[in-house]
Design an enzyme around this catalytic site. Structure first.
Site, PDB file in Angstrom:
ATOM      1  N   CYS A 128      -1.006 -12.183  16.679  1.00 13.23           N
ATOM      2  CA  CYS A 128      -1.219 -11.721  17.932  1.00 13.23           C
ATOM      3  C   CYS A 128      -2.916 -12.116  17.803  1.00 13.23           C
ATOM      4  O   CYS A 128      -3.375 -12.900  17.354  1.00 13.23           O
ATOM      5  CB  CYS A 128      -1.491 -10.171  17.845  1.00 13.23           C
ATOM      6  SG  CYS A 128      -0.145  -9.444  16.811  1.00 13.23           S
ATOM      7  N   ARG A 180      -2.664 -16.607  22.759  1.00 13.63           N
ATOM      8  CA  ARG A 180      -2.355 -16.282  21.515  1.00 13.63           C
ATOM      9  C   ARG A 180      -1.118 -15.195  21.567  1.00 13.63           C
ATOM     10  O   ARG A 180      -0.729 -14.624  20.523  1.00 13.63           O
ATOM     11  CB  ARG A 180      -3.496 -15.405  20.971  1.00 13.63           C
ATOM     12  CG  ARG A 180      -4.962 -16.159  20.583  1.00 13.63           C
ATOM     13  CD  ARG A 180      -5.821 -15.358  19.826  1.00 13.63           C
ATOM     14  NE  ARG A 180      -5.465 -15.303  18.292  1.00 13.63           N
ATOM     15  CZ  ARG A 180      -5.831 -16.257  17.507  1.00 13.63           C
ATOM     16  NH1 ARG A 180      -6.720 -17.180  17.959  1.00 13.63           N
ATOM     17  NH2 ARG A 180      -5.522 -16.194  16.452  1.00 13.63           N
ATOM     18  N   PHE A 188       2.353 -11.730  20.159  1.00 18.16           N
ATOM     19  CA  PHE A 188       3.326 -12.607  19.925  1.00 18.16           C
ATOM     20  C   PHE A 188       4.393 -12.135  19.211  1.00 18.16           C
ATOM     21  O   PHE A 188       4.043 -12.406  17.983  1.00 18.16           O
ATOM     22  CB  PHE A 188       2.614 -13.864  19.460  1.00 18.16           C
ATOM     23  CG  PHE A 188       3.356 -15.337  19.799  1.00 18.16           C
ATOM     24  CD1 PHE A 188       4.653 -15.054  19.453  1.00 18.16           C
ATOM     25  CD2 PHE A 188       2.657 -16.315  20.084  1.00 18.16           C
ATOM     26  CE1 PHE A 188       5.587 -16.293  19.328  1.00 18.16           C
ATOM     27  CE2 PHE A 188       3.399 -17.406  20.387  1.00 18.16           C
ATOM     28  CZ  PHE A 188       4.829 -17.520  20.019  1.00 18.16           C
ATOM     29  N   ASN A 230      -3.389  -7.868  13.762  1.00 16.29           N
ATOM     30  CA  ASN A 230      -2.989  -8.998  13.928  1.00 16.29           C
ATOM     31  C   ASN A 230      -2.515  -9.803  12.712  1.00 16.29           C
ATOM     32  O   ASN A 230      -3.344  -9.812  11.827  1.00 16.29           O
ATOM     33  CB  ASN A 230      -3.931  -9.894  14.553  1.00 16.29           C
ATOM     34  CG  ASN A 230      -3.943 -11.260  14.497  1.00 16.29           C
ATOM     35  OD1 ASN A 230      -2.877 -11.866  14.171  1.00 16.29           O
ATOM     36  ND2 ASN A 230      -4.887 -12.135  14.796  1.00 16.29           N
ATOM     37  N   GLY A 231      -1.209  -9.901  12.512  1.00 17.58           N
ATOM     38  CA  GLY A 231      -0.713 -10.274  11.252  1.00 17.58           C
ATOM     39  C   GLY A 231       0.498  -9.966  10.862  1.00 17.58           C
ATOM     40  O   GLY A 231       1.302  -9.623  11.716  1.00 17.58           O
ATOM     41  N   GLU A 288       5.603 -37.566   4.034  1.00 19.69           N
ATOM     42  CA  GLU A 288       4.081 -36.843   4.166  1.00 19.69           C
ATOM     43  C   GLU A 288       3.278 -37.924   3.730  1.00 19.69           C
ATOM     44  O   GLU A 288       2.327 -37.304   3.167  1.00 19.69           O
ATOM     45  CB  GLU A 288       4.007 -35.548   3.852  1.00 19.69           C
ATOM     46  CG  GLU A 288       4.357 -35.221   2.154  1.00 19.69           C
ATOM     47  CD  GLU A 288       3.922 -33.708   1.963  1.00 19.69           C
ATOM     48  OE1 GLU A 288       2.760 -33.329   2.036  1.00 19.69           O
ATOM     49  OE2 GLU A 288       4.681 -33.125   1.177  1.00 19.69           O
ATOM     50  N   GLN A 333      10.519 -27.187   2.645  1.00 23.65           N
ATOM     51  CA  GLN A 333      11.428 -28.317   2.397  1.00 23.65           C
ATOM     52  C   GLN A 333      12.216 -27.675   1.546  1.00 23.65           C
ATOM     53  O   GLN A 333      12.300 -26.570   0.678  1.00 23.65           O
ATOM     54  CB  GLN A 333      10.454 -29.088   1.314  1.00 23.65           C
ATOM     55  CG  GLN A 333      11.294 -30.138   0.594  1.00 23.65           C
ATOM     56  CD  GLN A 333      10.191 -30.877  -0.675  1.00 23.65           C
ATOM     57  OE1 GLN A 333       9.158 -30.883  -0.111  1.00 23.65           O
ATOM     58  NE2 GLN A 333      10.710 -31.818  -1.119  1.00 23.65           N
ATOM     59  N   LYS A 372      12.251 -26.731  -2.425  1.00 23.41           N
ATOM     60  CA  LYS A 372      11.276 -25.808  -2.723  1.00 23.41           C
ATOM     61  C   LYS A 372      10.473 -25.134  -1.577  1.00 23.41           C
ATOM     62  O   LYS A 372       9.097 -25.704  -1.445  1.00 23.41           O
ATOM     63  CB  LYS A 372      10.339 -26.543  -3.609  1.00 23.41           C
ATOM     64  CG  LYS A 372       9.690 -27.956  -3.117  1.00 23.41           C
ATOM     65  CD  LYS A 372       8.518 -28.193  -3.916  1.00 23.41           C
ATOM     66  CE  LYS A 372       8.471 -29.956  -3.685  1.00 23.41           C
ATOM     67  NZ  LYS A 372       7.457 -30.767  -4.286  1.00 23.41           N
ATOM     68  N   GLN A 423       4.401 -32.374  -4.316  1.00 24.70           N
ATOM     69  CA  GLN A 423       3.661 -33.104  -5.553  1.00 24.70           C
ATOM     70  C   GLN A 423       3.894 -34.484  -5.771  1.00 24.70           C
ATOM     71  O   GLN A 423       5.117 -34.687  -5.643  1.00 24.70           O
ATOM     72  CB  GLN A 423       3.876 -32.047  -6.783  1.00 24.70           C
ATOM     73  CG  GLN A 423       5.382 -31.698  -7.332  1.00 24.70           C
ATOM     74  CD  GLN A 423       5.347 -30.726  -8.215  1.00 24.70           C
ATOM     75  OE1 GLN A 423       5.420 -29.762  -7.844  1.00 24.70           O
ATOM     76  NE2 GLN A 423       5.098 -31.239  -9.576  1.00 24.70           N
TER      77      GLN A 423
END
Length: 1622
Positions: A106, A136, A317, A337-338, A1004, A1069, A1072, A1078
């Site tokens: 939020c 937000r 949100f 918020n969290g 990546e 991914q 993992k 890595q």
């Protein structure tokens, strides 16, 4: 946050037009389903000021979408905080299913007048600020039902007195009156019943009910779904006669509310009753509304009589789309918020505490106010109720939050030195209350104090400022209110773990340490801790083996060890001190499908954070993490006293034999050993279950007799054939659950003394299900035996392996386990082992209901599985090996990790790759059908092997089915980075996919621009452009259609983004999830390093998905950024299957993604720890089913393309995925095999024998593949799909997508159980409204009208870009203008590349910039901002210049003010940045080449930097230069505090002695002063000789020989310089 009072045009909610007659309309990106360009102008619309015309515009910005999903939707029911149960409730365990269905994030803020002056202006400002937070939040499928917004203020007595007068009532007695804001059932008769219950309870409690008031609301502004669920909203006024003191009055009201909730729980309407607030001090107005309509909905909020000295506002949100009215915030105390990652464990511990919580203030009524948590409510609601309990029991709000959400106080240089009493406070509480851990900005108030605090990681933005008229503001963003900067006297930001409070009664503002010092000084915590807490003294490891070799072997066999476990896991950890790395994915059957016996741990998969909350970084940010354990009785947390500190503490949960011995001897713990063996003399049936019941009763009795430590042990001098061990995880979990349910869990700790534990995953399981510590006696004995064996001794003597002593071998093993545990915690975003203990953060695959309900209650187990007796038999199959006559002389190799003949079945096996190579290389259909036959006859390997197709239709000729060329367009290859695989493989795959019209994925590591143009120079299959490939044709392109943006941002430049067809954000991914990638150093060749802007030979580690995607609103921002820089590319988000992914995917769809990719746990990888490959993530069949069905239920399925990958090998897999709802299909490992991979499984070593996954020139020369091989493979797969469609009687894939009704279970018998339940996959909630083709061909989702469009529409600007001229422009900017400059940069990059533009675009912005300001800048763009900015400034910039400076003559001191937000310059690859003021956390994270000057930063500055230069002219936070492998940093250290803040793992710290370095520093400061007018900078230049010696230079090893860092630098190193500047 931003600036107030001069309401200059800033998105005013429609009823507050700004004074100059302009109204701003903002459009929120997420709210568009159809991506039609919206024609509403975004900027100023001159309007007359009558409210009618204003209202006409209030919705114009939101398009009326054609997909008005009027689903056959059941009205969303609301659940009240009380659970349905009798008056003396049994503690029940929290259920993960309930928890994962509600996620939220939020925007929040508060405004407080320090003189405690109530005014209507504060309320008005809060509503304006709320409107500027709209981006937000989220909207439902109807684009109108917000996920929730609300305000908390003090009670507006003037308004209520005025109402009372009109009703002919006397005015209220403010000191004794409580006001309740209540959501009641909609139905009139039920509403009256509810009111009757409420009134009766108030009367029983002796309160006088003064009256009910219907809250005036305007329902026309409510969205469709929100209206369906809308309650009747009323206020009740009650008078408390018996008490005078505010705290007692609040307590009376709290007891009444709890009694009402409990009474309501047994009624049919119970779930429709909810108290937003019931208090004498505060009131909450909230609802399922978009933020800008909150003030329109509640007309009270527009009334001038509504006055308050403070307001907390909140915009939600929710990732779930059936948000409920009660879950809007603020809650009764908090606006949050969290995301609380540990909520399941927190709820279980709160439940366990219920019996021990006592306080005289409750006068013996503690029983009536239970329960204290509700798993069906959101994490925020539960944190709120825990805080409420502490506060009502007499704690201050600041103290309550310090107990619940402590900061990372260990190794904190400032706290330890200056505030030791705060450290004592945290030490005292850490053994009594497990932290509620996870990213959180918490705003709180009890009506007397208003405050804000941030979680220990600082993973939420929080800015604050104070003005001359004594008002304090805190908010998630700056710019939400316009305030004149000359009136601002203080500007700051909350850092990790910080708190700020405003005392309304005294008018004081307390910043972080002042708050904490005051709280910590109330009791002598330090004395209590030192006198009562008993640290466990470390005991040395044993120096010889206890058992002889044969006995050790028998024990290992009996307890289920295999030779792989001993050699690849235990011995590898003992010799190297870290977890072993492996590669490829997990291609063996799930434990439940396997024919081989597995240990019970293999039925559990670790959960991990994705999107709704971030994984954290154990490698670089380990300073916030801790494995400390406290054991012993946990006291009554409502009372403070020395006896609560009486516990034993130790630094990690891994105990050796001696440490366990000291615990057993501790007189206060009264440890009791409970042996865990079951007796099978009377047969296996029922024996395991009976013994478990007996074990639980023994534990119960021991605790009631005063034991504070239960040691569950499978240690025995002699093993008996008829007494096998209970799987220790089952024993620990069963005792843990039993004690919780009987209210005894707080009185004792559980320790496992076991042979059945040797890997990180096994430790994590035991701790997650309730063990405080583990003594792995057989694993330690195995380490000792290995070290003493002649083979090891010889290898050490010959230098084949590093020499370690026998003690070191055991230390190494424990070190590897601890590091592995930190990693497992961090995947879920949890920092503290104490919060992980008992949090059950696992999913179960293959244990039946009876086992789960008994021991793992609350964990998700979707497919059922083993019964107790079947599990007993599996355990027995290991046990008997130790007693049979012909016991082998060595351990069996089950082949779980490496393929071996006779071992476990691996789907990627040599026979399969040979058959496939034959088919594609010879282009032979008969060979392909042998390959198909091989797959059809394989053992059951994955869930889909248990299903087959059925059809009511007659078969049709294949000729009528859609063509293979149309089917292959739905195929993609996996995200394999160039670096993990060789250039040859990467390019061959891309060319093949481009020939077919499918899509390859860059992975990546960036991409070489030479690949973006079609080849025109091919002769005989060879091209000088790509000389290393064969089998080419003219017209081939080697570009990857999908370009990946991952957390390392390697190779992500504006040109890379502008040249993509699709952009993929990699959140997780398959091999993992929850970890970063890595790339071993030996794979980083010069070519790879150039593409990734890094240094050759230096290993590259991507951070976990963390820095700018650590919540749903941040992911929405990154999606916005990518749509901004390349509006033609669809954006996909890659997730990994786990329970709850449907909720996450709904959030991603609402965040405006175009594509969602679901990966299974069996995906491949170039390098990953073994435990991650094996034990995290779930099967894609379950993930896809949940995602597809949740999106349909939420009306969001048409917005996104669903793509799935993980172990795809044939047309059967494609058809299965289609039937389960996928539109597109990804092949990873198989595409590599088709181009030549032979599954040697040594990718991580750089020695791939066929050059597929190596960077060595000589091995790459052996690469056998040509693009045509892969083309052949995909055409065969498509033909196979066609044949099956014809057989089933369907003409095209569109016709079967989502049709689970054509699946049925196969008649097949598994070795282990007949109790698997596949109904979840076979269920169906309906079909999407559109065909799959319509979903796939829809337009790219748009960001709506943005400021960049206006800039590009200026003919001068477009002319300057087209003809490379110079242009100057000045523009006003607001916080709702996000990712500004990104689109301009995209246009330039697409035309000129990253460096080719010769013009100059000079733009000056004034105001508060929204997030991602100046992202992806290219050379030639000179951007200046006068004002301030939010998070992600300069993200991904590749060139140009960016200056951020304050207005002339601000009221605050610029160098002390936070002027830009967190994570600036993330992944920048060039350009210069000058900031006059301070930056937030993670400044210049992953910066590759940009140069920056800033006047102060938060924690983690220069993290993961690989190049460039950062100058800081002020204070920095902790953990500077963590993971910094390239580039230089210069930091001014005026008070000698820098050294302890630097992470010394990589960089060295030195004074600036090299003349070239001094010149570099001075010229950057000169440029800074010239561009920003910095006072600090000019002081430094004037007194250069005084300041130069105060600078430190941070130098990573790759920069040590450069002229800037090395004073003795000689000209002979000239060739190194050119490499440096390359």
């Amino acid at each position: 946050m931003a600036n107030l009072h001069s309401l200059s045009p800033i998105l005013n909610p429609p009823l507050f037009p700004s004074d100059n007659g302009f109204l701003l309309v903002d459009f929120v990106g997420f709210c568009s389903i159809k991506s039609k360009p919206i024609t509403t102008p975004r900027r100023r619309l001159p309007l007359s000021l009558n409210s009618r015309s204003t209202r006409r515009f209030s919705y114009s910005a939101i398009p009326n979408n054609s997909v008005r999903a009027h689903l056959d939707h059941l009205p969303a029911t609301t659940t009240s905080a009380s659970d349905r149960r009798s008056s003396a409730p049994q503690p029940k365990v929290a259920n993960l299913e309930d928890i994962i269905s509600e996620r939220g994030a939020c925007g929040v803020g508060f405004i407080a007048n320090l003189e405690n002056k109530a005014s209507h202006g504060i309320v008005k400002d809060a509503l304006v600020a709320l409107g500027c937070m709209e981006h937000r939040g989220g909207c439902g499928a109807d684009n109108d039902s917000g996920d929730g917004s609300g305000l908390m203020t003090s009670i507006p007595w003037d308004l209520f007195d005025n109402w009372a007068e009109n009703q002919g009532m006397p005015s209220f007695d403010k000191l004794h009156t409580g006001v309740g804001m209540i959501f009641l059932p909609k139905d009139n008769s039920l509403k009256e019943e509810a009111k009757k219950v409420i009134v009766n309870i108030f009367r029983q409690e002796g309160l006088e009910v003064l009256g009910w008031r219907s809250v005036p609301v305007n329902t026309s502004v409510v969205g469709f779904y929100a209206k369906e669920a809308m309650p009747n909203i009323q206020q009740i006024f009650v008078r408390v006669v018996k008490d005078e003191n505010v705290d007692d009055i609040e307590r009376d009201l709290y007891i009444c509310r709890k009694l009402i909730e409990r009474a309501a729980a047994s009624e049919t309407w119970g779930s429709d009753l909810y108290f937003c607030s019931l208090s004498n001090q505060t009131i909450v107005y909230k609802g399922m509304l978009r933020s800008e309509v909150l003030g329109l909905f509640y007309s009270d909020l527009q009334n001038d009589l509504y006055k308050s000295p403070f307001a907390i506002y909140h915009r939600r949100f929710s990732t779930n789309t059936s948000p409920r009215w009660p879950l809007a915030q603020p809650m009764r105390f908090l606006g949050h918020n969290g995301e609380i990652n540990t909520v399941q464990g927190n709820l279980n511990w709160m439940r366990s505490r219920e019996t021990s919580l006592k306080s005289p203030v409750w006068r013996g009524r503690e029983n009536e106010i239970r329960p204290f948590g509700n798993p069906k409510a959101s994490d925020s609601a539960n944190l709120d109720s825990a805080a409420e309990l502490l506060i009502r029991s007499g704690r201050g709000p600041d103290e309550a939050l310090m107990i619940l959400v402590p900061e990372a106080y260990k190794n904190h240089p400032t706290l330890t030195a200056k505030y030791p009493e705060v450290v004592d406070f945290y030490d005292y509480y850490k053994g009594q209350m497990e932290a509620w851990d996870g990213p959180a900005l918490l705003l709180f108030s009890d009506g007397k104090t208003v405050g804000a605090c941030l979680d220990r990681n600082g993973l939420r933005p929080a800015r604050y400022w104070r003005t001359t008229d004594n008002v304090v503001y805190v908010a998630s963003e700056v710019g939400v209110l316009s305030v004149d900067d000359s009136k601002v006297i203080m500007k700051g930001r909350l850092g990790p773990g910080m708190m700020i409070t405003a005392d309304l009664l005294s008018g004081q503002v307390y910043e972080n340490t002042e708050v904490k010092k005051r709280v910590a000084a109330t009791n002598p915590y330090g004395k209590w801790v030192s006198e009562n807490m008993r640290p466990l003294k470390p005991v040395n490891f044993l120096s010889t083996t206890v058992l002889d070799g044969e006995t050790i072997l028998r024990r290992q066999q009996a307890f289920g060890y295999s030779s792989e476990d001993v050699q690849m896991v235990i011995e590898s950890m003992a010799s190297e001190g870290k977890e072993p790395t492996f590669c490829m994915g997990d291609d063996i059957p799930l434990a439940i499908l396997s024919r081989k016996p597995h240990m019970i741990y293999d039925y559990f998969k670790q959960r991990f954070a994705q999107v709704t909350n971030p994984a954290i970084d154990p490698l670089r940010e380990g300073l916030v993490m801790s494995l400390e354990v406290n054991i012993g009785k946990r006291g009554n947390i409502l009372e403070v006293g020395p006896e609560n500190a009486s516990q034993v503490s130790f630094s990690s949960p891994v105990l050796n034999e001696g440490e366990l011995e000291s615990l057993l001897k501790d007189p206060q713990l009264k440890a009791q050993i409970l042996p865990t063996f079951f007796d099978i003399r009377k047969g296996v049936e029922g024996s395991l279950e009976k013994t478990l019941h007996r074990l639980c009763e023994a534990a119960d009795e021991a605790v009631r007799n005063g034991s504070q430590l239960l040691v569950l042990s499978d240690r025995a001098d002699e093993l008996e054939a008829t007494r096998p061990p209970i799987p220790i995880l089952l024993a620990v979990a069963a005792v843990h659950q039993h004690l919780i349910q009987n209210g005894l869990r707080m009185s004792a700790s559980i320790v496992a003394d076991t042979a059945q534990c040797f890997s990180t995953h096994q430790f994590a399981c035991l701790i997650g299900y309730g063990a405080s510590a583990v003594s792995p006696y057989l694993a330690l004995e195995t380490c000792r035996q290995w070290r003493l064996s002649s083979k090891t001794v010889n290898m050490m003597r010959n230098g084949k392996m590093p020499t370690v002593t026998i003690e070191q071998a055991q230390t190494n093993f424990c070190k590897a386990i601890k590091a592995g545990l930190l990693k497992i915690l961090s995947k879920m975003g949890i920092s503290l082992l104490s919060s992980y203990c008992g949090a059950q953060i696992f999913e179960v695959y293959g244990l039946g209901k009876e086992i789960v309900d008994f021991a793992f209650c609350g964990s998700v187990s979707k497919i059922g599985g083993l019964t107790f007796d079947e599990l007993a038999r599996e355990t027995l199959s290991f046990w008997v090996k130790a007693f049979s006559e012909d016991t082998a002389k060595r351990l069996e190799n089950f082949g779980f990790i490496q393929f071996r003949p006779g071992g476990e079945y691996h789907a990627n096996n040599p026979e399969m790759s040979k058959l496939l190579h034959k088919a594609v290389r010879e282009k032979s259909e008969s060979a392909y059908s042998i390959y198909q036959q091989h797959l059809a006859n394989r053992p059951v390997n994955v869930l889909r092997d248990l299903l087959e197709f059925k059809s009511e239709r007659a078969p049709i000729p294949v000729g009528k089915v859609e063509s293979a060329l149309s089917i292959v367009q739905r195929f993609c290859t996996g995200g394999m980075s160039l670096g993990a695989i060789s250039r040859e493989t990467h390019e061959a795959i891309a060319i093949a996919m481009n020939r077919l019209g499918g899509k390859s994925n860059s992975g990546e590591g960036g991409e070489d621009p030479i690949r973006w143009r079609p080849l025109t120079d091919v002769v005989d299959g060879y091209s000088p452009t790509l000389p290393h490939l064969k089998g080419l044709q003219n017209g081939d392109t080697a570009t990857s259609a999908i370009k990946q943006v991952a957390s390392g941002r390697f190779g992500v430049t504006p040109t890379f983004l502008a040249n993509a067809d699709q952009l993929e954000i990699k959140i997780a991914q398959g091999a993992k999830p929850g970890e970063g990638g890595q790339l071993p150093g030996k794979k980083v060749s010069a070519y790879i390093a150039k593409l990734r802007n890094s240094k050759p030979g230096v290993p590259l580690i991507s951070p976990p998905p963390h820095h700018d995607i650590y919540s749903i609103e941040d992911l929405a921002q990154l999606i916005f950024d990518l749509h901004q820089v390349n509006p033609k590319a669809k954006v996909s988000v890659k997730l990994v299957a786990e329970a709850g992914i449907g909720t996450v995917a709904s959030g991603v769809a609402k965040a405006n993604a175009d594509i969602i990719q679901i990966s299974g746990h069996d995906g491949g990888t170039g390098a990953s720890p073994i435990s991650s490959i094996k034990h995290a993530g779930g099967p894609w069949e379950l993930g896809l089913t949940e995602t597809h069905q949740t999106l349909i239920e939420n009306g969001l399925r048409e917005r996104v393309i669903l793509r799935v990958d993980g172990g795809f090998r044939s047309g059967v897999d494609v058809l299965m995925a289609a039937v389960m709802g996928a539109d597109e299909y990804g092949f990873g490992s198989l595409a590599m095999i088709a181009t030549g991979c032979i599954m040697a499984r040594i990718c991580h070593t750089n020695n791939c024998p066929v050059g597929v996954a190596s960077q060595k020139e000589e091995l790459r020369a052996r690469f056998p593949g040509v693009p045509g091989d892969l083309v052949n493979f995909f055409l065969y797969v498509a033909e196979e799909v066609r044949g099956m469609l014809a057989q089933l009687g369907y003409e095209k894939l569109d016709d079967i997508i989502g049709r689970t009704d054509i699946l049925k279970p196969r008649d097949i018998s598994l070795v282990k159980t007949q109790h698997l339940d596949l109904n979840y996959i076979l269920s169906n909630v309906g079909l999407p409204k559109w065909s799959s083709t319509a979903v796939r061909t829809q337009e790219v989702h748009s960001n709506g009208p943005v400021l960049d469009d206006n800039i590009l529409a200026d003919p001068k600007v477009s002319d300057a870009i087209k003809n490379e001229k110079e242009v100057h422009k000045t523009v006003k900017i607001y916080n709702v203008d996000r990712a500004v400059c990104g689109r301009v940069a995209g246009v330039i990059a697409k035309t000129y590349g990253d460096t080719g533009f010769a013009g100059q675009i000079n733009i000056t912005f004034t105001g508060s910039a929204g997030q991602s300001f100046a992202c992806f800048l290219t050379p030639g763009m000179n951007i200046r901002l006068i004002g301030e900015a939010n998070d992600y400034v300069g993200k991904g910039m590749a060139g140009g210049e960016l200056v951020v400076t304050t207005v002339e003559n601000p009221g605050f001191c610029p160098e002390d003010a936070a002027i830009v937000g967190n994570t600036c310059l993330y992944g920048a690859t060039g350009g210069q940045v000058f900031v006059r003021g301070k930056a937030g956390e993670r400044f210049a994270v992953r910066n590759s080449l940009a140069e920056a000057v800033v006047e102060g930063t938060g924690d983690h500055c220069c993290e993961y930097m690989t190049g460039g230069c950062v100058v800081v002219l002020g204070k920095v936070g902790r953990n500077v230069a963590a993971g910094m492998t390239g580039g230089l940093a210069y930091i001014l250290d005026e008070d000698d505090t820098l050294i302890p803040k630097v992470n010394k793992e990589i960089v060295k710290i030195q004074r600036v002695t090299a003349p070239v370095g001094q010149m570099q520093l001075k010229s950057l400061i000169e440029a800074h002063v010239e561009k920003t007018g910095s006072a600090k900078g000019s002081t430094i230049l004037i007194e250069w000789d005084k300041y130069l010696p105060l600078f430190w230079q941070l130098v990573p090893p790759s920069e040590e020989d450069t002229p800037e860092a090395c004073a003795e630098y000689q000209s002979t190193a000239a060739e190194k310089v050119t490499l440096q500047s390359a």
